[in-house]
Design a protein around this motif. Structure first.
Motif, mmCIF file in Angstrom:
data_model
loop_
_atom_site.group_PDB
_atom_site.id
_atom_site.type_symbol
_atom_site.label_atom_id
_atom_site.label_comp_id
_atom_site.label_asym_id
_atom_site.label_seq_id
_atom_site.Cartn_x
_atom_site.Cartn_y
_atom_site.Cartn_z
ATOM 1 N N GLY A 185 0.807 -1.216 0.000
ATOM 2 C CA GLY A 185 0.000 0.000 0.000
ATOM 3 C C GLY A 185 0.840 1.266 0.000
ATOM 4 O O GLY A 185 0.367 2.324 -0.383
ATOM 5 N N ARG A 186 2.102 1.135 0.426
ATOM 6 C CA ARG A 186 2.986 2.292 0.483
ATOM 7 C C ARG A 186 2.368 3.418 1.316
ATOM 8 O O ARG A 186 2.362 4.573 0.927
ATOM 9 C CB ARG A 186 3.261 2.823 -0.935
ATOM 10 N N LYS A 187 1.806 3.028 2.460
ATOM 11 C CA LYS A 187 1.150 4.038 3.292
ATOM 12 C C LYS A 187 2.159 4.750 4.176
ATOM 13 O O LYS A 187 2.021 5.931 4.472
ATOM 14 C CB LYS A 187 0.095 3.366 4.179
ATOM 15 N N ALA A 188 3.155 4.025 4.651
ATOM 16 C CA ALA A 188 4.071 4.599 5.628
ATOM 17 C C ALA A 188 5.506 4.402 5.179
ATOM 18 O O ALA A 188 5.820 3.505 4.400
ATOM 19 C CB ALA A 188 3.865 3.921 6.980
ATOM 20 N N LEU A 189 6.349 5.270 5.672
ATOM 21 C CA LEU A 189 7.770 5.129 5.376
ATOM 22 C C LEU A 189 8.303 3.896 6.083
ATOM 23 O O LEU A 189 7.695 3.363 7.011
ATOM 24 C CB LEU A 189 8.528 6.370 5.851
ATOM 25 N N SER A 190 9.474 3.443 5.661
ATOM 26 C CA SER A 190 10.035 2.234 6.258
ATOM 27 C C SER A 190 10.479 2.501 7.691
ATOM 28 O O SER A 190 10.737 3.634 8.091
ATOM 29 C CB SER A 190 11.223 1.767 5.431
ATOM 30 N N GLY A 191 10.546 1.440 8.469
ATOM 31 C CA GLY A 191 10.934 1.552 9.873
ATOM 32 C C GLY A 191 12.332 2.112 10.039
ATOM 33 O O GLY A 191 12.598 2.900 10.952
ATOM 34 N N ASP A 192 13.252 1.709 9.141
ATOM 35 C CA ASP A 192 14.627 2.212 9.202
ATOM 36 C C ASP A 192 14.646 3.733 9.093
ATOM 37 O O ASP A 192 15.318 4.431 9.848
ATOM 38 C CB ASP A 192 15.445 1.645 8.029
ATOM 39 N N LYS A 248 7.966 10.921 -7.148
ATOM 40 C CA LYS A 248 6.536 11.189 -7.195
ATOM 41 C C LYS A 248 6.148 12.144 -6.064
ATOM 42 O O LYS A 248 6.783 12.182 -5.010
ATOM 43 C CB LYS A 248 5.757 9.875 -7.040
ATOM 44 N N TYR A 249 5.071 12.859 -6.310
ATOM 45 C CA TYR A 249 4.556 13.819 -5.327
ATOM 46 C C TYR A 249 4.175 13.135 -4.024
ATOM 47 O O TYR A 249 4.339 13.688 -2.942
ATOM 48 C CB TYR A 249 3.363 14.526 -5.953
ATOM 49 N N LYS A 250 3.697 11.888 -4.132
ATOM 50 C CA LYS A 250 3.267 11.148 -2.951
ATOM 51 C C LYS A 250 4.413 11.001 -1.953
ATOM 52 O O LYS A 250 4.191 11.030 -0.738
ATOM 53 C CB LYS A 250 2.769 9.773 -3.401
ATOM 54 N N GLN A 251 5.626 10.827 -2.467
ATOM 55 C CA GLN A 251 6.771 10.661 -1.574
ATOM 56 C C GLN A 251 7.010 11.925 -0.753
ATOM 57 O O GLN A 251 7.327 11.851 0.433
ATOM 58 C CB GLN A 251 8.010 10.296 -2.407
ATOM 59 N N LEU A 252 6.830 13.065 -1.381
ATOM 60 C CA LEU A 252 6.951 14.335 -0.644
ATOM 61 C C LEU A 252 5.923 14.409 0.465
ATOM 62 O O LEU A 252 6.249 14.740 1.619
ATOM 63 C CB LEU A 252 6.761 15.504 -1.624
ATOM 64 N N VAL A 253 4.669 14.060 0.130
ATOM 65 C CA VAL A 253 3.598 14.129 1.131
ATOM 66 C C VAL A 253 3.885 13.167 2.275
ATOM 67 O O VAL A 253 3.722 13.521 3.450
ATOM 68 C CB VAL A 253 2.232 13.816 0.484
ATOM 69 N N ASP A 254 4.332 11.958 1.950
ATOM 70 C CA ASP A 254 4.602 10.972 2.998
ATOM 71 C C ASP A 254 5.716 11.436 3.929
ATOM 72 O O ASP A 254 5.627 11.260 5.146
ATOM 73 C CB ASP A 254 4.978 9.625 2.361
ATOM 74 N N ILE A 255 6.755 12.024 3.372
ATOM 75 C CA ILE A 255 7.866 12.482 4.207
ATOM 76 C C ILE A 255 7.427 13.618 5.121
ATOM 77 O O ILE A 255 7.693 13.618 6.327
ATOM 78 C CB ILE A 255 9.053 12.920 3.325
ATOM 79 N N ILE A 256 6.713 14.591 4.546
ATOM 80 C CA ILE A 256 6.275 15.726 5.359
ATOM 81 C C ILE A 256 5.308 15.260 6.435
ATOM 82 O O ILE A 256 5.357 15.708 7.586
ATOM 83 C CB ILE A 256 5.625 16.799 4.470
ATOM 84 N N ASP A 257 4.440 14.327 6.069
ATOM 85 C CA ASP A 257 3.483 13.780 7.026
ATOM 86 C C ASP A 257 4.215 13.105 8.184
ATOM 87 O O ASP A 257 3.871 13.279 9.355
ATOM 88 C CB ASP A 257 2.591 12.777 6.288
ATOM 89 N N GLU A 258 5.243 12.340 7.844
ATOM 90 C CA GLU A 258 6.017 11.638 8.871
ATOM 91 C C GLU A 258 6.704 12.627 9.799
ATOM 92 O O GLU A 258 6.688 12.475 11.033
ATOM 93 C CB GLU A 258 7.062 10.756 8.166
#
Lengths: 177, 174
Positions: B105-112, B138-148
Protein backbone atom coordinates in the motif's frame (compact mmCIF):
# COMPACT_ATOMS: atom_id res chain seq x y z
CA UNK A 1 -78.66 28.36 15.24
CA UNK A 2 -80.97 27.72 18.11
CA UNK A 3 -78.94 25.02 19.74
CA UNK A 4 -75.47 25.84 21.10
CA UNK A 5 -72.90 23.27 20.14
CA UNK A 6 -71.13 21.62 23.03
CA UNK A 7 -67.34 21.95 22.92
CA UNK A 8 -65.74 18.67 22.07
CA UNK A 9 -63.20 17.40 24.52
CA UNK A 10 -61.57 14.44 22.81
CA UNK A 11 -61.40 15.87 19.35
CA UNK A 12 -58.98 14.57 16.69
CA UNK A 13 -57.05 16.51 14.14
CA UNK A 14 -56.90 15.48 10.57
CA UNK A 15 -53.21 14.94 10.07
CA UNK A 16 -53.20 14.52 6.30
CA UNK A 17 -51.92 18.06 5.56
CA UNK A 18 -49.11 17.66 8.05
CA UNK A 19 -48.04 14.42 6.44
CA UNK A 20 -48.21 16.19 3.09
CA UNK A 21 -45.93 18.94 4.30
CA UNK A 22 -43.51 16.52 5.90
CA UNK A 23 -43.19 14.39 2.81
CA UNK A 24 -43.04 17.45 0.61
CA UNK A 25 -40.10 18.77 2.61
CA UNK A 26 -38.48 15.36 2.60
CA UNK A 27 -38.77 14.94 -1.15
CA UNK A 28 -37.71 18.54 -1.68
CA UNK A 29 -34.52 18.03 0.27
CA UNK A 30 -33.87 14.70 -1.36
CA UNK A 31 -34.35 16.09 -4.84
CA UNK A 32 -32.55 19.38 -4.48
CA UNK A 33 -29.45 17.93 -2.90
CA UNK A 34 -26.66 18.77 -5.25
CA UNK A 35 -23.88 16.34 -5.61
CA UNK A 36 -20.39 17.58 -6.18
CA UNK A 37 -19.99 18.93 -9.70
CA UNK A 38 -18.16 16.59 -12.04
CA UNK A 39 -14.52 17.51 -12.23
CA UNK A 40 -12.49 17.74 -15.40
CA UNK A 41 -10.05 15.20 -14.02
CA UNK A 42 -10.23 12.60 -11.30
CA UNK A 43 -7.66 13.34 -8.63
CA UNK A 44 -6.49 10.56 -6.38
CA UNK A 45 -5.28 12.56 -3.41
CA UNK A 46 -2.44 11.29 -1.25
CA UNK A 47 -3.24 10.47 2.34
CA UNK A 48 -1.82 12.07 5.46
CA UNK A 49 -2.57 12.33 9.14
CA UNK A 50 -3.15 16.05 9.07
CA UNK A 51 -6.57 17.15 10.31
CA UNK A 52 -6.44 20.78 9.32
CA UNK A 53 -9.42 21.85 7.29
CA UNK A 54 -9.27 23.72 4.04
CA UNK A 55 -10.79 27.22 4.14
CA UNK A 56 -13.84 27.56 1.93
CA UNK A 57 -13.46 31.05 0.60
CA UNK A 58 -10.62 32.97 -0.96
CA UNK A 59 -8.60 30.03 -2.12
CA UNK A 60 -6.49 29.76 -5.21
CA UNK A 61 -6.25 26.12 -6.12
CA UNK A 62 -3.79 24.68 -8.59
CA UNK A 63 -4.65 21.10 -9.43
CA UNK A 64 -2.06 18.76 -10.86
CA UNK A 65 -3.48 15.63 -12.44
CA UNK A 66 -1.78 12.26 -12.62
CA UNK A 67 -0.64 13.07 -16.16
CA UNK A 68 1.04 16.26 -14.92
CA UNK A 69 -1.57 18.56 -16.45
CA UNK A 70 -2.34 21.81 -14.67
CA UNK A 71 -5.75 23.14 -13.76
CA UNK A 72 -6.52 26.27 -11.81
CA UNK A 73 -9.50 27.42 -9.84
CA UNK A 74 -10.39 30.56 -7.92
CA UNK A 75 -13.20 30.45 -5.41
CA UNK A 76 -14.84 33.82 -5.97
CA UNK A 77 -16.60 34.76 -9.19
CA UNK A 78 -15.52 38.39 -9.15
CA UNK A 79 -11.89 37.34 -9.02
CA UNK A 80 -12.51 34.99 -11.92
CA UNK A 81 -13.97 37.85 -13.90
CA UNK A 82 -10.98 40.06 -13.27
CA UNK A 83 -8.68 37.20 -14.14
CA UNK A 84 -10.55 36.73 -17.41
CA UNK A 85 -10.30 40.42 -18.26
CA UNK A 86 -6.60 40.52 -17.41
CA UNK A 87 -5.32 37.36 -19.05
CA UNK A 88 -7.80 35.76 -21.41
CA UNK A 89 -9.51 38.79 -22.92
CA UNK A 90 -6.42 40.20 -24.71
CA UNK A 91 -5.79 36.79 -26.24
CA UNK A 92 -9.36 36.45 -27.48
CA UNK A 93 -9.32 39.95 -28.93
CA UNK A 94 -6.07 39.21 -30.67
CA UNK A 95 -7.73 36.31 -32.47
CA UNK A 96 -10.45 38.68 -33.68
CA UNK A 97 -13.34 37.27 -31.70
CA UNK A 98 -16.66 39.09 -31.82
CA UNK A 99 -17.76 40.94 -28.64
CA UNK A 100 -20.78 38.66 -28.29
CA UNK A 101 -18.61 35.58 -28.29
CA UNK A 102 -16.26 37.17 -25.77
CA UNK A 103 -19.18 37.95 -23.46
CA UNK A 104 -20.34 34.38 -23.88
CA UNK A 105 -17.02 32.90 -22.93
CA UNK A 106 -16.80 35.25 -19.95
CA UNK A 107 -20.14 33.93 -18.78
CA UNK A 108 -19.01 30.34 -18.96
CA UNK A 109 -15.66 31.21 -17.38
CA UNK A 110 -17.40 32.81 -14.41
CA UNK A 111 -19.14 29.52 -13.73
CA UNK A 112 -16.11 27.32 -14.26
CA UNK A 113 -14.86 25.85 -11.02
CA UNK A 114 -11.58 24.84 -12.58
CA UNK A 115 -10.08 25.55 -15.94
CA UNK A 116 -7.08 23.98 -17.62
CA UNK A 117 -3.93 26.05 -17.74
CA UNK A 118 -0.86 25.60 -19.87
CA UNK A 119 2.35 25.01 -17.98
CA UNK A 120 4.01 28.12 -19.33
CA UNK A 121 1.03 30.33 -18.51
CA UNK A 122 0.61 29.22 -14.92
CA UNK A 123 2.76 31.95 -13.41
CA UNK A 124 0.90 34.71 -15.27
CA UNK A 125 -2.41 33.35 -14.04
CA UNK A 126 -1.20 33.05 -10.46
CA UNK A 127 0.29 36.55 -10.42
CA UNK A 128 -2.88 38.00 -11.96
CA UNK A 129 -5.14 36.18 -9.54
CA UNK A 130 -3.05 37.48 -6.69
CA UNK A 131 -3.27 40.95 -8.17
CA UNK A 132 -7.06 40.66 -8.39
CA UNK A 133 -7.41 39.51 -4.80
CA UNK A 134 -4.67 40.05 -2.25
CA UNK A 135 -6.13 37.71 0.32
CA UNK A 136 -6.06 34.57 -1.79
CA UNK A 137 -4.71 31.52 -0.03
CA UNK A 138 -2.68 29.27 -2.29
CA UNK A 139 -3.51 25.57 -2.35
CA UNK A 140 -1.88 22.71 -4.22
CA UNK A 141 -4.18 19.84 -5.03
CA UNK A 142 -2.11 17.20 -6.71
CA UNK A 143 -2.64 13.57 -7.56
CA UNK A 144 -0.53 11.17 -5.54
CA UNK A 145 0.93 9.79 -8.74
CA UNK A 146 1.83 13.18 -10.18
CA UNK A 147 5.49 13.72 -10.82
CA UNK A 148 7.31 15.76 -8.23
CA UNK A 149 8.72 17.87 -11.02
CA UNK A 150 5.23 19.18 -11.92
CA UNK A 151 4.39 19.95 -8.29
CA UNK A 152 7.77 21.59 -7.89
CA UNK A 153 6.89 23.83 -10.82
CA UNK A 154 3.75 24.97 -8.99
CA UNK A 155 5.73 25.57 -5.80
CA UNK A 156 8.26 27.64 -7.72
CA UNK A 157 5.46 29.67 -9.28
CA UNK A 158 4.03 30.36 -5.84
CA UNK A 159 7.45 31.29 -4.59
CA UNK A 160 7.88 33.76 -7.43
CA UNK A 161 4.52 35.33 -6.62
CA UNK A 162 5.71 35.65 -3.02
CA UNK A 163 3.16 33.17 -1.70
CA UNK A 164 5.32 31.42 0.84
CA UNK A 165 2.73 29.59 2.93
CA UNK A 166 0.53 27.18 1.06
CA UNK A 167 -1.54 24.09 1.71
CA UNK A 168 -1.34 20.65 0.20
CA UNK A 169 -4.72 18.94 -0.02
CA UNK A 170 -4.73 15.40 1.33
CA UNK A 171 -7.24 12.88 2.54
CA UNK A 172 -7.25 11.73 6.12
CA UNK A 173 -5.47 8.48 6.84
CA UNK A 174 -6.86 6.78 9.91
CA UNK A 175 -4.06 4.64 11.11
CA UNK A 176 -2.27 5.57 14.29
CA UNK A 177 1.31 4.66 14.84
CA UNK B 1 -53.90 5.41 19.82
CA UNK B 2 -55.51 2.99 17.50
CA UNK B 3 -58.68 3.15 15.54
CA UNK B 4 -60.93 6.11 15.68
CA UNK B 5 -64.62 6.47 15.74
CA UNK B 6 -65.49 8.16 12.52
CA UNK B 7 -68.07 10.89 12.77
CA UNK B 8 -69.88 9.55 9.76
CA UNK B 9 -70.82 6.23 11.20
CA UNK B 10 -74.16 5.59 12.79
CA UNK B 11 -73.83 5.68 16.49
CA UNK B 12 -76.33 4.49 19.04
CA UNK B 13 -77.83 1.85 16.82
CA UNK B 14 -78.47 -1.39 18.53
CA UNK B 15 -75.89 -4.06 18.04
CA UNK B 16 -77.41 -6.56 15.68
CA UNK B 17 -75.62 -9.61 16.97
CA UNK B 18 -72.73 -9.46 14.45
CA UNK B 19 -70.63 -6.45 13.48
CA UNK B 20 -71.02 -5.03 10.00
CA UNK B 21 -67.83 -4.56 8.02
CA UNK B 22 -67.01 -0.86 7.94
CA UNK B 23 -66.56 0.75 4.57
CA UNK B 24 -65.34 4.27 5.35
CA UNK B 25 -62.72 3.50 7.97
CA UNK B 26 -59.85 5.80 8.93
CA UNK B 27 -56.20 5.11 9.54
CA UNK B 28 -54.31 6.66 12.36
CA UNK B 29 -51.55 8.50 10.61
CA UNK B 30 -49.48 9.50 13.63
CA UNK B 31 -46.76 6.84 13.15
CA UNK B 32 -46.36 7.79 9.53
CA UNK B 33 -45.91 11.43 10.46
CA UNK B 34 -43.41 10.36 13.08
CA UNK B 35 -41.39 8.44 10.54
CA UNK B 36 -41.56 11.22 7.99
CA UNK B 37 -40.35 13.85 10.43
CA UNK B 38 -37.74 11.51 11.81
CA UNK B 39 -36.32 10.99 8.35
CA UNK B 40 -36.54 14.68 7.63
CA UNK B 41 -34.70 15.71 10.77
CA UNK B 42 -32.17 12.94 10.30
CA UNK B 43 -31.32 14.12 6.81
CA UNK B 44 -31.25 17.73 7.87
CA UNK B 45 -28.94 17.06 10.80
CA UNK B 46 -26.54 14.61 9.19
CA UNK B 47 -25.82 16.54 6.02
CA UNK B 48 -22.33 17.86 6.40
CA UNK B 49 -20.35 19.69 3.84
CA UNK B 50 -17.26 17.69 3.13
CA UNK B 51 -14.11 19.70 3.59
CA UNK B 52 -10.75 18.44 2.55
CA UNK B 53 -7.85 18.11 4.91
CA UNK B 54 -4.70 20.02 4.22
CA UNK B 55 -1.09 20.16 5.25
CA UNK B 56 0.54 23.52 5.58
CA UNK B 57 4.00 24.17 4.23
CA UNK B 58 6.23 27.18 4.53
CA UNK B 59 8.96 27.80 2.01
CA UNK B 60 11.79 30.23 2.51
CA UNK B 61 11.76 33.37 0.35
CA UNK B 62 14.14 33.72 -2.60
CA UNK B 63 16.71 35.89 -0.85
CA UNK B 64 16.63 34.37 2.59
CA UNK B 65 19.90 32.69 3.34
CA UNK B 66 20.07 31.11 6.75
CA UNK B 67 23.47 29.91 7.84
CA UNK B 68 23.46 26.61 9.67
CA UNK B 69 26.51 24.71 10.81
CA UNK B 70 27.23 21.77 8.53
CA UNK B 71 27.06 19.17 11.28
CA UNK B 72 23.50 20.22 12.12
CA UNK B 73 22.15 19.47 8.66
CA UNK B 74 20.61 16.15 7.82
CA UNK B 75 20.09 15.95 4.09
CA UNK B 76 17.51 13.56 2.68
CA UNK B 77 17.92 12.98 -1.02
CA UNK B 78 15.10 11.24 -2.82
CA UNK B 79 16.18 10.68 -6.42
CA UNK B 80 13.07 8.68 -7.23
CA UNK B 81 14.40 5.12 -7.32
CA UNK B 82 12.51 4.15 -4.18
CA UNK B 83 15.55 4.80 -2.01
CA UNK B 84 16.40 7.60 0.34
CA UNK B 85 19.96 8.76 0.81
CA UNK B 86 20.53 10.34 4.21
CA UNK B 87 23.70 12.20 5.00
CA UNK B 88 24.64 14.14 8.08
CA UNK B 89 26.69 17.18 7.22
CA UNK B 90 29.31 16.29 4.63
CA UNK B 91 29.51 12.61 5.47
CA UNK B 92 28.86 9.99 2.84
CA UNK B 93 25.11 9.28 2.55
CA UNK B 94 23.47 6.15 3.90
CA UNK B 95 21.18 4.30 1.57
CA UNK B 96 17.82 3.43 3.12
CA UNK B 97 14.70 2.11 1.40
CA UNK B 98 11.98 4.74 1.52
CA UNK B 99 9.13 2.26 1.95
CA UNK B 100 9.03 -1.19 3.49
CA UNK B 101 9.84 -3.71 0.75
CA UNK B 102 6.82 -5.87 1.62
CA UNK B 103 4.43 -2.95 1.99
CA UNK B 104 2.17 -2.91 -1.05
CA UNK B 105 0.00 0.00 0.00
CA UNK B 106 2.99 2.29 0.48
CA UNK B 107 1.15 4.04 3.29
CA UNK B 108 4.07 4.60 5.63
CA UNK B 109 7.77 5.13 5.38
CA UNK B 110 10.04 2.23 6.26
CA UNK B 111 10.93 1.55 9.87
CA UNK B 112 14.63 2.21 9.20
CA UNK B 113 13.81 5.64 7.87
CA UNK B 114 11.58 6.49 10.81
CA UNK B 115 14.04 5.28 13.44
CA UNK B 116 16.85 7.24 11.80
CA UNK B 117 14.80 10.44 11.74
CA UNK B 118 13.67 9.98 15.32
CA UNK B 119 17.13 9.17 16.62
CA UNK B 120 18.79 12.06 14.82
CA UNK B 121 16.22 14.62 15.90
CA UNK B 122 16.37 13.46 19.51
CA UNK B 123 20.16 13.46 19.68
CA UNK B 124 20.51 16.95 18.25
CA UNK B 125 17.97 19.63 19.08
CA UNK B 126 19.47 22.05 16.56
CA UNK B 127 19.09 19.62 13.68
CA UNK B 128 17.67 20.97 10.45
CA UNK B 129 16.41 18.47 7.92
CA UNK B 130 16.81 19.43 4.28
CA UNK B 131 14.66 17.42 1.90
CA UNK B 132 15.84 17.28 -1.68
CA UNK B 133 13.54 15.47 -4.05
CA UNK B 134 14.62 14.58 -7.55
CA UNK B 135 12.62 15.34 -10.67
CA UNK B 136 11.84 11.67 -11.25
CA UNK B 137 10.25 11.19 -7.83
CA UNK B 138 6.54 11.19 -7.20
CA UNK B 139 4.56 13.82 -5.33
CA UNK B 140 3.27 11.15 -2.95
CA UNK B 141 6.77 10.66 -1.57
CA UNK B 142 6.95 14.34 -0.64
CA UNK B 143 3.60 14.13 1.13
CA UNK B 144 4.60 10.97 3.00
CA UNK B 145 7.87 12.48 4.21
CA UNK B 146 6.27 15.73 5.36
CA UNK B 147 3.48 13.78 7.03
CA UNK B 148 6.02 11.64 8.87
CA UNK B 149 7.95 14.68 10.03
CA UNK B 150 4.74 16.34 11.18
CA UNK B 151 3.80 13.27 13.20
CA UNK B 152 7.21 13.24 14.87
CA UNK B 153 6.68 16.91 15.71
CA UNK B 154 9.76 17.88 13.72
CA UNK B 155 9.16 21.34 12.35
CA UNK B 156 12.71 22.26 11.44
CA UNK B 157 12.81 21.03 7.90
CA UNK B 158 12.90 22.69 4.52
CA UNK B 159 12.62 21.77 0.88
CA UNK B 160 15.51 22.43 -1.42
CA UNK B 161 16.25 21.95 -5.10
CA UNK B 162 17.82 18.75 -6.27
CA UNK B 163 20.92 19.50 -8.29
CA UNK B 164 23.38 17.40 -10.33
CA UNK B 165 25.71 17.88 -7.37
CA UNK B 166 23.36 15.70 -5.36
CA UNK B 167 23.61 12.94 -7.96
CA UNK B 168 27.35 12.90 -7.40
CA UNK B 169 26.83 12.75 -3.63
CA UNK B 170 24.54 9.74 -4.02
CA UNK B 171 27.22 7.87 -5.95
CA UNK B 172 29.37 8.00 -2.82
CA UNK B 173 26.68 6.27 -0.78
CA UNK B 174 27.41 3.40 1.55
Amino acid sequence: MSRIKAKRVGFRLDMTPMVDVAFLLLTFFMLTTKFRPPEPVVIDLPSSHSEKKLPESEVLTVTVSGDDDFFMGVSSQSTRERLFNAVILPKLEATGMSPAAVADSLKSFRLAETFPVERSELDRFVVMARFADQRLRPVVRADGGAGFEAVDHVIKVYKKANLLTFNLVTVLEKESR
Amino acid sequence: MGMVDTPGERRGTKAKGHQRKRIGFRLDMTPMVDVAFLLLTFFMLTTTFSKSNTMEINIPPEQGEVKVAGSNILTLRIPGDGMAYCSLGDLAPRRIPLYEPGDKGRKALSGDMRSLLRQQSLSNSKLVIVVKIGQKAKYKQLVDIIDELNMMKIDRFSLDDYTPQDDLEIKKSV
